[in-house]
Motif scaffolding. Structure first.
Motif, PDB file in Angstrom:
ATOM      1  N   VAL A 189      71.235  -0.555  18.178  1.00 53.41           N
ATOM      2  CA  VAL A 189      70.964   0.879  18.047  1.00 53.41           C
ATOM      3  C   VAL A 189      71.433   1.611  19.298  1.00 53.41           C
ATOM      4  O   VAL A 189      71.490   1.055  20.400  1.00 53.41           O
ATOM      5  CB  VAL A 189      69.461   1.154  17.794  1.00 53.41           C
ATOM      6  N   LEU A 190      71.752   2.897  19.130  1.00 47.62           N
ATOM      7  CA  LEU A 190      72.260   3.693  20.239  1.00 47.62           C
ATOM      8  C   LEU A 190      71.209   3.924  21.315  1.00 47.62           C
ATOM      9  O   LEU A 190      71.546   4.270  22.453  1.00 47.62           O
ATOM     10  CB  LEU A 190      72.788   5.032  19.718  1.00 47.62           C
ATOM     11  N   HIS A 191      69.922   3.742  20.965  1.00 48.42           N
ATOM     12  CA  HIS A 191      68.859   3.909  21.952  1.00 48.42           C
ATOM     13  C   HIS A 191      68.901   2.813  23.021  1.00 48.42           C
ATOM     14  O   HIS A 191      68.232   2.940  24.048  1.00 48.42           O
ATOM     15  CB  HIS A 191      67.488   3.896  21.258  1.00 48.42           C
ATOM     16  N   SER A 192      69.651   1.740  22.766  1.00 47.01           N
ATOM     17  CA  SER A 192      69.898   0.708  23.787  1.00 47.01           C
ATOM     18  C   SER A 192      71.328   0.920  24.277  1.00 47.01           C
ATOM     19  O   SER A 192      72.277   0.379  23.705  1.00 47.01           O
ATOM     20  CB  SER A 192      69.739  -0.702  23.201  1.00 47.01           C
ATOM     21  N   TYR A 208      56.785  -0.328  21.205  1.00 44.33           N
ATOM     22  CA  TYR A 208      57.534   0.342  20.142  1.00 44.33           C
ATOM     23  C   TYR A 208      58.254   1.537  20.753  1.00 44.33           C
ATOM     24  O   TYR A 208      57.632   2.378  21.413  1.00 44.33           O
ATOM     25  CB  TYR A 208      56.612   0.823  19.021  1.00 44.33           C
ATOM     26  N   GLY A 209      59.551   1.587  20.568  1.00 45.70           N
ATOM     27  CA  GLY A 209      60.331   2.696  21.085  1.00 45.70           C
ATOM     28  C   GLY A 209      60.999   2.373  22.414  1.00 45.70           C
ATOM     29  O   GLY A 209      61.230   1.212  22.764  1.00 45.70           O
ATOM     30  N   LEU A 261      75.288  -5.393  34.630  1.00 45.30           N
ATOM     31  CA  LEU A 261      74.718  -4.181  34.050  1.00 45.30           C
ATOM     32  C   LEU A 261      73.550  -3.716  34.919  1.00 45.30           C
ATOM     33  O   LEU A 261      73.072  -4.466  35.766  1.00 45.30           O
ATOM     34  CB  LEU A 261      74.260  -4.456  32.615  1.00 45.30           C
ATOM     35  N   PRO A 262      73.064  -2.496  34.743  1.00 40.42           N
ATOM     36  CA  PRO A 262      71.940  -2.018  35.558  1.00 40.42           C
ATOM     37  C   PRO A 262      70.761  -2.984  35.518  1.00 40.42           C
ATOM     38  O   PRO A 262      70.398  -3.497  34.450  1.00 40.42           O
ATOM     39  CB  PRO A 262      71.598  -0.672  34.906  1.00 40.42           C
ATOM     40  N   THR A 263      70.165  -3.226  36.668  1.00 42.49           N
ATOM     41  CA  THR A 263      69.056  -4.180  36.736  1.00 42.49           C
ATOM     42  C   THR A 263      67.806  -3.657  36.041  1.00 42.49           C
ATOM     43  O   THR A 263      66.921  -4.439  35.676  1.00 42.49           O
ATOM     44  CB  THR A 263      68.713  -4.512  38.196  1.00 42.49           C
ATOM     45  N   ARG A 264      67.716  -2.366  35.867  1.00 40.67           N
ATOM     46  CA  ARG A 264      66.675  -1.778  35.006  1.00 40.67           C
ATOM     47  C   ARG A 264      67.385  -0.829  34.050  1.00 40.67           C
ATOM     48  O   ARG A 264      68.079   0.086  34.475  1.00 40.67           O
ATOM     49  CB  ARG A 264      65.605  -1.061  35.802  1.00 40.67           C
ATOM     50  N   GLN A 265      67.194  -1.049  32.763  1.00 38.11           N
ATOM     51  CA  GLN A 265      67.891  -0.245  31.766  1.00 38.11           C
ATOM     52  C   GLN A 265      66.970   0.031  30.586  1.00 38.11           C
ATOM     53  O   GLN A 265      66.105  -0.771  30.254  1.00 38.11           O
ATOM     54  CB  GLN A 265      69.155  -0.952  31.295  1.00 38.11           C
ATOM     55  N   PRO A 266      67.165   1.180  29.932  1.00 39.12           N
ATOM     56  CA  PRO A 266      66.355   1.487  28.750  1.00 39.12           C
ATOM     57  C   PRO A 266      66.850   0.700  27.538  1.00 39.12           C
ATOM     58  O   PRO A 266      68.047   0.507  27.355  1.00 39.12           O
ATOM     59  CB  PRO A 266      66.588   2.987  28.562  1.00 39.12           C
TER      60      PRO A 266
END
Length: 344
Positions: A173-176, A106-107, A122-127
């Motif tokens: 969502v903007l968090h992604s 979650y989150g 895209l970045p290979t590791r992304q939030p």
């Protein structure tokens, strides 16, 4: 059905973000509509969607009474994109495995990318923003796994040949931070939908539609001075010209200078025929001594209808040289939130 009117359907599985997903689709210059998960496959097919997006939701796919996904959807040969719960329901319907992994996310979560059309480059590791308890552990046959996370062995997959894809996280969502890119790639590159739902194209499509509907008829528009009725009136005026008459009722409850602004700026900008009704004394007289807010609302509504009907009566008599012509159409501008709130 015109290409610009064929929607991308967002199937709402109870997500708090369903309307936001629809908004993100429109921000990619593609028309979208939200429909409930209870819509049947036949009802979906009838709308001739360009693609279908399955939203998230609070349920577990294993919970009793959880929203179900009819696997016949994938027989329609329509591009489909699953998000969160929609991703899990999609995987399950296509023969993949969804399991209680014991790990909840979650989150904010790190997503590891392994190629694919939607995430490539895209970045290979992304939030990303996660919200799930169950997880897809095995992708359906024919699907490439393109993303994983600590709690989701299969966090993204795609089948380019069938134009099917999905993600466990919330791209809307903007968090992604790369979510809008991923959603746009699904729409434009995987589903092949052109970015044609632009203000100019929308206006031209509406004008053509109005012109076809009204033909040689006449129309009346109740102009309030607000954006919704002004835009509706301007579009119809471009479609039928002086066969549209706008009626503006000054009831004495306007903002300072609003009457003059409508009479001068609106007419100058559109060239529309405008009739102004001065009903200030009538309205204020009927409202005198009324203190209950609901009673005020009803009084204003009643008197507005009466003033508008009186104005329409005079307008049509003038147009016909003494005899009433048939004014077949009433133009009304309604904002989309009003349609949603009224259940339309």
């Amino acid at each position: 059905m015109a290409e610009t009117q064929r929607p991308v359907l967002v199937v709402d599985f109870g997500a708090q973000y369903a309307q936001l997903i629809a908004r993100r689709v429109r921000e990619s210059s593609v028309y979208s509509e939200v429909i409930p998960h209870t819509a049947t496959v036949d009802e979906i097919a009838e709308k001739q969607p360009l693609a279908v997006i399955l939203s998230g939701g609070p349920s577990s796919v294993y919970a009793e009474g959880a929203p179900q996904l009819d696997a016949r959807l994938f027989d329609l040969d329509i591009p489909v994109f699953g998000i969160c719960y929609g991703f899990q329901a999609m995987a399950q319907a296509l023969g993949g495995t969804v399991a209680h992994t014991g790990t909840r996310e979650y989150g904010r979560t790190d997503l590891d990318i392994d190629g694919g059309l939607l995430h490539g480059g895209l970045p290979t590791r992304q939030p990303v923003w996660m919200s799930h308890g169950d997880a897809v552990t095995d992708a359906p046959e024919g699907f490439e796994v393109t993303g994983t996370s600590a709690g989701a062995p299969v966090a993204a997959f795609e089948n380019r040949a069938r134009k099917l894809a999905g993600v466990q996280y919330h791209p809307e969502v903007l968090h992604s931070p790369h979510g809008q890119q991923v959603l746009s790639r699904f729409l434009h590159e995987l589903a092949g939908i052109p970015a044609t739902w632009t203000p100019a194209n929308i206006a031209e499509s509406l004008i053509t539609s109005v012109r076809e509907q009204i033909g040689d008829g006449h129309a009346i528009c109740g102009l309030s001075g607000g954006v919704d009725s002004a835009v509706a009136a301007a579009l119809v005026q471009r479609a039928i010209g002086d066969r549209l008459t706008c009626v503006f009722v000054d009831h004495g409850l306007l903002r300072a200078g609003e009457r003059e602004q409508v009479q001068q700026d609106f007419v100058a900008a559109t060239g529309a025929k405008l009739v102004t009704v001065d009903a200030v004394d009538k309205f204020l007289g009927e409202l005198k001594g009324v203190t209950d807010p609901e009673e005020k609302r009803k009084t204003i509504g009643r008197e507005f209808i009466r003033s508008f009907e009186d104005a329409v009566s005079e307008v049509v008599v003038e147009q016909s040289g003494g005899t009433k012509p048939e004014v077949e159409f009433l133009v009304q501008g309604t904002l989309y939130p009003d349609v949603v709130e009224s259940g339309g």
